[in-house]
Design a protein around this motif. Structure first.
Motif, PDB file in Angstrom:
ATOM      1  N   MET A   1      -6.701  -8.302   0.986  1.00  0.00           N
ATOM      2  CA  MET A   1      -5.499  -8.762   1.646  1.00  0.00           C
ATOM      3  C   MET A   1      -4.573  -9.387   0.627  1.00  0.00           C
ATOM      4  SD  MET A   1      -5.291 -11.674   4.557  1.00  0.00           S
ATOM      5  CE  MET A   1      -4.177 -11.498   5.913  1.00  0.00           C
ATOM      6  N   SER A   2      -3.311  -9.065   0.694  1.00  0.00           N
ATOM      7  CA  SER A   2      -2.363  -9.609  -0.262  1.00  0.00           C
ATOM      8  C   SER A   2      -1.227 -10.316   0.461  1.00  0.00           C
ATOM      9  CB  SER A   2      -1.810  -8.509  -1.177  1.00  0.00           C
ATOM     10  OG  SER A   2      -1.161  -7.511  -0.420  1.00  0.00           O
ATOM     11  N   LEU A   3      -0.664 -11.299  -0.209  1.00  0.00           N
ATOM     12  CA  LEU A   3       0.401 -12.122   0.340  1.00  0.00           C
ATOM     13  C   LEU A   3       1.725 -11.765  -0.336  1.00  0.00           C
ATOM     14  CD1 LEU A   3       1.436 -14.673   1.902  1.00  0.00           C
ATOM     15  CD2 LEU A   3       0.664 -16.018  -0.068  1.00  0.00           C
ATOM     16  N   ASN A   4       2.753 -11.513   0.475  1.00  0.00           N
ATOM     17  CA  ASN A   4       4.104 -11.241  -0.023  1.00  0.00           C
ATOM     18  C   ASN A   4       4.166 -10.067  -1.002  1.00  0.00           C
ATOM     19  OD1 ASN A   4       5.264 -13.275   1.510  1.00  0.00           O
ATOM     20  ND2 ASN A   4       5.038 -14.818  -0.098  1.00  0.00           N
ATOM     21  N   SER A   5       3.460  -8.994  -0.674  1.00  0.00           N
ATOM     22  CA  SER A   5       3.497  -7.796  -1.517  1.00  0.00           C
ATOM     23  C   SER A   5       3.848  -6.547  -0.721  1.00  0.00           C
ATOM     24  CB  SER A   5       2.143  -7.592  -2.214  1.00  0.00           C
ATOM     25  OG  SER A   5       1.127  -7.330  -1.256  1.00  0.00           O
ATOM     26  N   ALA A   6       4.120  -6.694   0.586  1.00  0.00           N
ATOM     27  CA  ALA A   6       4.359  -5.524   1.439  1.00  0.00           C
ATOM     28  C   ALA A   6       5.722  -5.599   2.114  1.00  0.00           C
ATOM     29  CB  ALA A   6       3.251  -5.392   2.477  1.00  0.00           C
ATOM     30  N   HIS A   7       6.726  -6.104   1.395  1.00  0.00           N
ATOM     31  CA  HIS A   7       8.079  -6.134   1.943  1.00  0.00           C
ATOM     32  C   HIS A   7       9.078  -5.858   0.825  1.00  0.00           C
ATOM     33  CE1 HIS A   7       7.667 -10.215   0.289  1.00  0.00           C
ATOM     34  NE2 HIS A   7       8.997 -10.241   0.216  1.00  0.00           N
ATOM     35  N   ALA A   8      10.240  -5.348   1.218  1.00  0.00           N
ATOM     36  CA  ALA A   8      11.305  -5.055   0.256  1.00  0.00           C
ATOM     37  C   ALA A   8      12.620  -4.904   1.000  1.00  0.00           C
ATOM     38  CB  ALA A   8      10.999  -3.778  -0.529  1.00  0.00           C
ATOM     39  N   GLN A   9      13.659  -5.541   0.504  1.00  0.00           N
ATOM     40  CA  GLN A   9      15.009  -5.398   1.055  1.00  0.00           C
ATOM     41  C   GLN A   9      15.057  -5.627   2.565  1.00  0.00           C
ATOM     42  OE1 GLN A   9      17.663  -4.851  -1.142  1.00  0.00           O
ATOM     43  NE2 GLN A   9      15.974  -5.318  -2.517  1.00  0.00           N
ATOM     44  N   GLY A  10      14.289  -6.593   3.043  1.00  0.00           N
ATOM     45  CA  GLY A  10      14.282  -6.894   4.468  1.00  0.00           C
ATOM     46  C   GLY A  10      13.457  -5.943   5.304  1.00  0.00           C
ATOM     47  N   GLY A  11      12.739  -5.004   4.667  1.00  0.00           N
ATOM     48  CA  GLY A  11      11.909  -4.044   5.384  1.00  0.00           C
ATOM     49  C   GLY A  11      10.484  -4.066   4.889  1.00  0.00           C
ATOM     50  N   VAL A  12       9.712  -3.056   5.256  1.00  0.00           N
ATOM     51  CA  VAL A  12       8.310  -2.971   4.878  1.00  0.00           C
ATOM     52  C   VAL A  12       8.160  -2.090   3.636  1.00  0.00           C
ATOM     53  CG1 VAL A  12       7.837  -0.957   6.348  1.00  0.00           C
ATOM     54  CG2 VAL A  12       5.973  -2.519   5.764  1.00  0.00           C
ATOM     55  N   LEU A  13       7.195  -2.425   2.780  1.00  0.00           N
ATOM     56  CA  LEU A  13       6.920  -1.655   1.572  1.00  0.00           C
ATOM     57  C   LEU A  13       5.518  -1.080   1.661  1.00  0.00           C
ATOM     58  CD1 LEU A  13       7.672  -0.746  -1.308  1.00  0.00           C
ATOM     59  CD2 LEU A  13       6.755  -2.924  -2.145  1.00  0.00           C
ATOM     60  N   ILE A  14       5.412   0.250   1.645  1.00  0.00           N
ATOM     61  CA  ILE A  14       4.114   0.923   1.727  1.00  0.00           C
ATOM     62  C   ILE A  14       3.840   1.652   0.418  1.00  0.00           C
ATOM     63  CG2 ILE A  14       4.186   1.156   4.222  1.00  0.00           C
ATOM     64  CD1 ILE A  14       5.169   3.996   3.913  1.00  0.00           C
ATOM     65  N   PHE A  15       2.590   2.070   0.234  1.00  0.00           N
ATOM     66  CA  PHE A  15       2.208   2.797  -0.969  1.00  0.00           C
ATOM     67  C   PHE A  15       2.643   4.258  -0.880  1.00  0.00           C
ATOM     68  CE2 PHE A  15      -1.036  -0.617  -1.044  1.00  0.00           C
ATOM     69  CZ  PHE A  15      -0.845  -1.082  -2.336  1.00  0.00           C
ATOM     70  N   ALA A  16       2.688   4.924  -2.015  1.00  0.00           N
ATOM     71  CA  ALA A  16       2.981   6.355  -2.051  1.00  0.00           C
ATOM     72  C   ALA A  16       1.886   7.110  -1.302  1.00  0.00           C
ATOM     73  CB  ALA A  16       3.060   6.832  -3.496  1.00  0.00           C
ATOM     74  N   GLY A  17       2.252   7.871  -0.314  1.00  0.00           N
ATOM     75  CA  GLY A  17       1.273   8.607   0.470  1.00  0.00           C
ATOM     76  C   GLY A  17       0.816   7.890   1.716  1.00  0.00           C
ATOM     77  N   GLU A  18       1.056   6.598   1.808  1.00  0.00           N
ATOM     78  CA  GLU A  18       0.681   5.847   3.006  1.00  0.00           C
ATOM     79  C   GLU A  18       1.617   6.223   4.150  1.00  0.00           C
ATOM     80  OE1 GLU A  18      -0.320   1.173   4.129  1.00  0.00           O
ATOM     81  OE2 GLU A  18       0.865   1.665   2.350  1.00  0.00           O
ATOM     82  N   ARG A  19       1.108   6.164   5.377  1.00  0.00           N
ATOM     83  CA  ARG A  19       1.911   6.586   6.518  1.00  0.00           C
ATOM     84  C   ARG A  19       1.811   5.572   7.650  1.00  0.00           C
ATOM     85  NH1 ARG A  19       2.762  12.658   8.489  1.00  0.00           N
ATOM     86  NH2 ARG A  19       4.377  12.209  10.009  1.00  0.00           N
TER      87      ARG A  19
END
Length: 263
Positions: A1-19
């Protein structure tokens, strides 16, 4: 689990290939983490995403010290669905930290579904977690902090429902909504842990318009290679002992169309 690593520009940040499989706006999260991590205390309101690899929470409060929280399936423990006589149903469990996740230790969490859907979301999450655990490779890819590499606007298939038999367990009728436009971003790094589909391939980052701030340019660049009907897609064959997916002759319906059908 990670903190403050899954957001960007007010939206969600996912990995390449993640859906993204389910998007739910109206979640209330309660955290009880280590005393050394004050961000992981109390209740927070926001959005939750069930993806092919994890659960992601994004806060609606732009001033909150916790903007996002990532729950990889393989790091969840003691997950249970609670149905109290009074109050909203909720999912509770424990989560362990991951390397370079901006915190260390173990925390308890509760996910309150203020508009219903806890049972359906919980069942889908447990199904995804079970499938991911079976797909764990002998040598997982090395973990890369998601904020270190670049990111770009995710191509639409990353947040459109994969309408085939392989994903028949996802309750799209209960969760027909898609994330807001231009709010899904994709990292150049692949997922550091397994997902539900063992045959998933990772799309390359766009070769043009690499400025993550220009969402429209990024999406246009990504669509040049992101074809859901070629070999580099997320519509991969089913895992062993599961029915193979049925590919439609046209692109899968948008969430807006799915919503109309379910109403």
């Amino acid at each position: 689990m990670s903190l403050n690593s899954a957001h960007a520009q007010g939206g969600v940040l996912i990995f390449a290939g993640e859906r993204i499989l389910i998007y739910y706006d109206g979640i209330e999260m309660a955290f009880d983490g280590p005393s050394s991590v004050p961000q992981m205390k109390g209740k927070k309101h926001g959005r939750v995403y069930l993806t092919t690899h994890r659960v992601i929470f994004n806060s609606k409060d732009g001033k909150d010290s916790m903007q996002s929280f990532s729950f990889p399936f393989l790091l969840m423990r003691e997950v249970e669905l609670e149905q109290p006589v009074f109050g909203a149903n909720y999912i509770k469990g424990k989560i362990k930290s991951e390397p370079y996740g901006n915190w260390e230790g173990e925390a308890k969490f509760k996910m309150y579904f203020t508009h219903g859907g806890a049972i359906e979301f919980g069942k889908a999450m447990l199904t995804a977690a079970s499938m991911a655990s079976r797909n764990r490779p002998s040598q997982p890819p090395p973990y890369t902090p998601p904020m270190n590499p670049g990111f770009y606007a995710a191509p639409p298939p990353a947040y459109e429902p994969p309408r085939n038999s392989y994903y028949s367990w996802v309750p799209y009728g209960t969760f027909p909504d898609a994330p807001p436009a231009q709010s899904v971003y994709m990292s150049e790094a692949p997922p550091p842990y397994p997902g539900v589909d063992p045959n998933m391939t990772y799309p390359p980052p766009p070769t043009a318009a690499t400025n993550g701030y220009d969402a429209k340019a990024q999406e246009a660049a990504a669509s040049a290679y992101y074809d859901p009907y070629n070999g580099h897609n997320f519509y991969a064959p089913a895992a062993q002992n599961m029915a193979p997916p049925t590919y439609p002759s046209a692109p899968p319906p948008a969430y807006s169309e799915a919503s109309k059908k379910s109403n």
